[in-house]
Design a protein around this motif. Sequence first.
Motif, short mmCIF file in Angstrom:
data_model
loop_
_atom_site.label_atom_id
_atom_site.label_comp_id
_atom_site.label_asym_id
_atom_site.label_seq_id
_atom_site.Cartn_x
_atom_site.Cartn_y
_atom_site.Cartn_z
N UNK A 34 -61.36 56.53 -55.76
CA UNK A 34 -62.70 56.34 -56.34
C UNK A 34 -63.45 57.66 -56.41
N UNK A 35 -63.22 58.54 -55.45
CA UNK A 35 -63.92 59.81 -55.40
C UNK A 35 -63.45 60.79 -56.47
N UNK A 86 -68.59 47.20 -52.07
CA UNK A 86 -69.79 47.17 -52.91
C UNK A 86 -70.13 48.61 -53.31
N UNK A 87 -69.90 48.98 -54.58
CA UNK A 87 -70.25 50.34 -55.03
C UNK A 87 -71.76 50.43 -55.31
N UNK A 125 -66.00 54.97 -60.91
CA UNK A 125 -65.38 54.94 -59.58
C UNK A 125 -64.84 53.55 -59.28
N UNK A 126 -65.59 52.52 -59.67
CA UNK A 126 -65.12 51.15 -59.47
C UNK A 126 -63.84 50.90 -60.25
N UNK A 127 -63.77 51.41 -61.48
CA UNK A 127 -62.56 51.22 -62.28
C UNK A 127 -61.37 51.94 -61.65
N UNK A 128 -61.59 53.09 -61.05
CA UNK A 128 -60.50 53.78 -60.35
C UNK A 128 -59.94 52.89 -59.24
N UNK A 129 -60.82 52.16 -58.55
CA UNK A 129 -60.35 51.25 -57.50
C UNK A 129 -59.58 50.08 -58.09
N UNK A 130 -60.06 49.54 -59.21
CA UNK A 130 -59.36 48.42 -59.85
C UNK A 130 -57.96 48.83 -60.28
N UNK A 131 -57.83 50.02 -60.85
CA UNK A 131 -56.51 50.48 -61.31
C UNK A 131 -55.60 50.80 -60.13
#
Length: 206
Positions: A34-35, A86-87, A125-131
């Motif tokens: 995410x970072x 929770x972002x 960042x949230x999308x990075x976690x989803x992927x």
Amino acid sequence: MEFSEVVRRRRMVRNYDPDRPVPADVLERLLEHALHAPSAGFSQGWGFLVLESAADRDRFWATTTPDELAGSGWLAGMRRAPVIVVPHANKSAYLDRYAESDKGWADRDEGRWPVPYWQIDTGFAALMMLLTAVDEGLGACFFGIPPERVDPFRVEFGVPDRYGPIGAITIGYRAPDRRSPSLRRGRRPVAEVVHRGRWREPGSAS
């Protein structure tokens, strides 16, 4: 997993195996990835609340769930997720960053921003976690917190005023769930959404 396969497999998962916790090292990779999301001015105005214990997750659902969803099947499946992230977006970090000398703005005027980049970047960042979840063999779902529940959520978890949640992400190993009825709409074709050189409405001659 090949990146193209990660993208193809990504979908919102709404039911989880409650007996399979997310390994600690996997969760750390999700957060580390995410970072690596982009952020305007490298402001990095985000913060992530991670809820892993059953007590913390119960507090989250009790605080954020509208009364009309309390007995829904959707909630039952989502509550089985062993992790909630929770972002949060921090607008002040961006206003402060762009008031620095190398950016050339001498004030923190929010009117300079055509769109809220602090929310957009936190969404990246949230999308990075989803992927990353897909790449790790997990399921995940991004969903919103009802506006009327945001303040109670902030109080319950001690979230500072400068941070605002953009939504929440459930994470865990996928269990069988029903296909979302919304998917019946089908994916819009590239030709319908991509405009090359000039915007053209469907059926337009020019």
